[in-house]
Scaffold this motif. Structure first.
Motif, mmCIF file in Angstrom:
data_model
loop_
_atom_site.group_PDB
_atom_site.id
_atom_site.type_symbol
_atom_site.label_atom_id
_atom_site.label_comp_id
_atom_site.label_asym_id
_atom_site.label_seq_id
_atom_site.Cartn_x
_atom_site.Cartn_y
_atom_site.Cartn_z
ATOM 1 N N VAL A 35 0.837 -1.205 0.000
ATOM 2 C CA VAL A 35 0.000 0.000 0.000
ATOM 3 C C VAL A 35 0.868 1.250 0.000
ATOM 4 O O VAL A 35 0.641 2.197 -0.773
ATOM 5 C CB VAL A 35 -0.948 0.005 1.214
ATOM 6 N N GLU A 36 1.887 1.252 0.849
ATOM 7 C CA GLU A 36 2.776 2.414 0.926
ATOM 8 C C GLU A 36 3.490 2.649 -0.401
ATOM 9 O O GLU A 36 3.629 3.798 -0.850
ATOM 10 C CB GLU A 36 3.793 2.183 2.048
ATOM 11 N N LYS A 37 3.913 1.577 -1.031
ATOM 12 C CA LYS A 37 4.621 1.701 -2.313
ATOM 13 C C LYS A 37 3.709 2.276 -3.392
ATOM 14 O O LYS A 37 4.096 3.189 -4.144
ATOM 15 C CB LYS A 37 5.141 0.331 -2.740
ATOM 16 N N VAL A 38 2.478 1.752 -3.474
ATOM 17 C CA VAL A 38 1.542 2.213 -4.506
ATOM 18 C C VAL A 38 1.150 3.670 -4.267
ATOM 19 O O VAL A 38 1.171 4.491 -5.194
ATOM 20 C CB VAL A 38 0.297 1.312 -4.545
ATOM 21 N N LEU A 39 0.784 4.006 -3.022
ATOM 22 C CA LEU A 39 0.357 5.373 -2.736
ATOM 23 C C LEU A 39 1.492 6.374 -2.920
ATOM 24 O O LEU A 39 1.279 7.498 -3.394
ATOM 25 C CB LEU A 39 -0.194 5.465 -1.311
ATOM 26 N N GLY A 40 2.709 5.956 -2.554
ATOM 27 C CA GLY A 40 3.863 6.827 -2.765
ATOM 28 C C GLY A 40 4.120 7.076 -4.243
ATOM 29 O O GLY A 40 4.426 8.210 -4.656
ATOM 30 N N THR A 41 3.989 6.029 -5.050
ATOM 31 C CA THR A 41 4.170 6.172 -6.490
ATOM 32 C C THR A 41 3.095 7.075 -7.084
ATOM 33 O O THR A 41 3.376 7.948 -7.919
ATOM 34 C CB THR A 41 4.137 4.791 -7.174
ATOM 35 N N ALA A 42 1.847 6.867 -6.636
ATOM 36 C CA ALA A 42 0.739 7.684 -7.146
ATOM 37 C C ALA A 42 0.945 9.154 -6.800
ATOM 38 O O ALA A 42 0.726 10.034 -7.642
ATOM 39 C CB ALA A 42 -0.572 7.170 -6.562
ATOM 40 N N GLN A 43 1.399 9.404 -5.598
ATOM 41 C CA GLN A 43 1.634 10.795 -5.192
ATOM 42 C C GLN A 43 2.755 11.422 -6.014
ATOM 43 O O GLN A 43 2.664 12.582 -6.429
ATOM 44 C CB GLN A 43 1.965 10.848 -3.703
ATOM 45 N N ARG A 44 3.818 10.653 -6.254
ATOM 46 C CA ARG A 44 4.951 11.171 -7.025
ATOM 47 C C ARG A 44 4.536 11.504 -8.452
ATOM 48 O O ARG A 44 4.981 12.515 -9.030
ATOM 49 C CB ARG A 44 6.079 10.143 -7.032
ATOM 50 N N LEU A 45 3.655 10.687 -9.009
ATOM 51 C CA LEU A 45 3.219 10.896 -10.398
ATOM 52 C C LEU A 45 2.052 11.880 -10.507
ATOM 53 O O LEU A 45 1.698 12.303 -11.609
ATOM 54 C CB LEU A 45 2.805 9.558 -11.025
ATOM 55 N N GLY A 46 1.443 12.211 -9.363
ATOM 56 C CA GLY A 46 0.293 13.107 -9.398
ATOM 57 C C GLY A 46 -0.988 12.420 -9.796
ATOM 58 O O GLY A 46 -1.925 13.054 -10.297
ATOM 59 N N TYR A 47 -1.057 11.107 -9.553
ATOM 60 C CA TYR A 47 -2.251 10.345 -9.923
ATOM 61 C C TYR A 47 -3.323 10.489 -8.847
ATOM 62 O O TYR A 47 -3.061 10.356 -7.661
ATOM 63 C CB TYR A 47 -1.904 8.863 -10.099
ATOM 64 N N VAL A 48 -4.555 10.777 -9.282
ATOM 65 C CA VAL A 48 -5.710 10.842 -8.391
ATOM 66 C C VAL A 48 -6.780 9.926 -8.966
ATOM 67 O O VAL A 48 -7.130 10.041 -10.144
ATOM 68 C CB VAL A 48 -6.269 12.281 -8.279
ATOM 69 N N PRO A 49 -7.311 8.988 -8.165
ATOM 70 C CA PRO A 49 -8.330 8.079 -8.702
ATOM 71 C C PRO A 49 -9.567 8.828 -9.174
ATOM 72 O O PRO A 49 -9.947 9.844 -8.588
ATOM 73 C CB PRO A 49 -8.673 7.180 -7.500
ATOM 74 N N ASN A 50 -10.161 8.334 -10.221
ATOM 75 C CA ASN A 50 -11.412 8.884 -10.733
ATOM 76 C C ASN A 50 -12.546 8.320 -9.876
ATOM 77 O O ASN A 50 -12.955 7.174 -10.038
ATOM 78 C CB ASN A 50 -11.609 8.486 -12.205
ATOM 79 N N GLN A 51 -13.043 9.135 -8.944
ATOM 80 C CA GLN A 51 -14.034 8.636 -8.006
ATOM 81 C C GLN A 51 -15.345 8.269 -8.694
ATOM 82 O O GLN A 51 -16.026 7.333 -8.277
ATOM 83 C CB GLN A 51 -14.301 9.696 -6.926
#
Length: 347
Positions: A35-51
């Motif tokens: 979870v930490e790895k995925v969320l950290g990667t998403a934050q670095r790339l600026g990814y936000v889930p499409n709610q």
């Protein structure tokens, strides 16, 4: 720069797209490291889930609602911060509703927010049990400080802390004490009143109960006249705000704490900042909020296990607002009758 996608996050993190999705929607199914790895990667790339897309594909809105009786009360504001932080860690946004201590508004908020959230955390509800169960049958509900069989619940057991406070006061020589409570529909206030009454009886203390109504600084200050009229030398308040009001009301009458009167609060949110620092029962408010969110989200992920309940124990923190009972005022001395004159001196 192109908008980052779930595929890009999965590739950069070295996981599948399904794992990325779970990291945001059901992180409890993954290891904390993943979870930490995925969320950290998403934050670095600026990814936000499409709610919106996530809601359409999963039937989940990605939101929960927290319903509080009074957001201005320090207990509930601390609880709110704990709940919001935990919800954010698990990929959820939090809606907040303040019911203003009224059962009717709780009912309205639960009904109106149901279409926008996946479930509710209902803190210290004022609603009758049948109405709570009616809403829980429509959307998952976890309650805080209400013991309802079959519904997920977090109970803050402050009874042992209040028992310890009564033992402290008895050891300091107090013989008459008061419990200043919230409306008697409050589960937590009932619990604290029972603990004070039982501990007082066990130690031979006289105990009176005074209802402050809606817990507030003003309510605490306004009950001081009743405390003094009752002849008590110490008060245990339903929360720190009421306790602070009691100290203010005593000061207005020229009485010192703890020299003339001892005061105990509950929640331990503002206790260290009062003057004198307030003896208080730590209710671990933020932990209660976080645990309630975990219960709710775990139930959304796996609704089949038995309904859980968490109990958090409150502990007494002794500070400067409790001291020895004041010495009783000396009884007024009667006027000495004039001495009879010596008969031999009469002329």
């Amino acid at each position: 720069m192109p908008v980052p996608t779930i595929r890009l996050v999965a590739r950069e993190a070295g996981v599948s797209q399904a794992t990325v999705s779970r990291a945001f929607s059901q992180p409890e199914l993954l290891t904390p490291a993943t979870v930490e790895k995925v969320l950290g990667t998403a934050q670095r790339l600026g990814y936000v889930p499409n709610q919106v897309a996530r809601a359409l594909s999963t039937g989940r809105a990605g939101n929960i609602a927290l319903i509080l009786p009074d957001v201005a009360n320090p207990f509930f504001s601390a609880l709110m911060r704990g709940a919001q932080a935990q919800a954010y860690k698990r990929g959820y946004a939090t809606f907040l509703g303040d019911s203003d201590e009224t059962a009717h508004l709780e009912d309205v908020l639960l009904a109106k927010l149901a279409a926008q959230v996946d479930g509710f955390v209902l803190a210290s509800p004022r609603l009758d049990e049948p109405l709570i169960r009616k809403h829980a049958a429509r959307k998952p509900v976890v309650v805080i400080n209400r013991d309802l069989e079959g519904i997920g619940r977090v109970l803050v057991d402050t009874g042992p802390g209040f028992t310890a406070a009564v033992v402290l006061l008895a050891g300091l020589g107090h013989r008459a004490i008061a419990y200043v409570g919230a409306p008697r529909t409050s589960w937590s206030s009932q619990q604290r009143a029972r603990a004070v009454t039982a501990a007082g009886a066990a130690h031979g203390l006289s105990v009176v109960q005074i209802d402050a109504g809606r817990p507030s600084h003003e309510a605490g200050r306004d009950c001081v006249a009743g405390l003094l009229e009752a002849g008590v030398t110490a008060a245990l308040a339903v929360d720190d705000v009421v306790a602070q009001g009691i100290m203010a009301g005593l000061a207005e009458r020229g009485l010192s704490v703890p020299g003339d009167f001892s005061v105990v609060g509950c929640d331990d949110i503002i206790a260290a900042t009062t003057y004198p620092p307030l003896t208080s029962v730590n209710a671990h408010c933020a932990l209660a909020g976080a645990n309630a969110v975990d219960l709710l989200l775990n139930g959304l992920a796996n609704p089949t296990p038995p309904v859980e309940g968490h109990v958090i124990k409150g502990e007494l923190v002794i500070r400067g607002s409790t001291g020895p009972a004041p010495a009783p005022a000396p009884a007024p001395r009667g006027r000495k009758a004039p001495a009879e004159p010596d008969p031999s001196s009469r002329k």
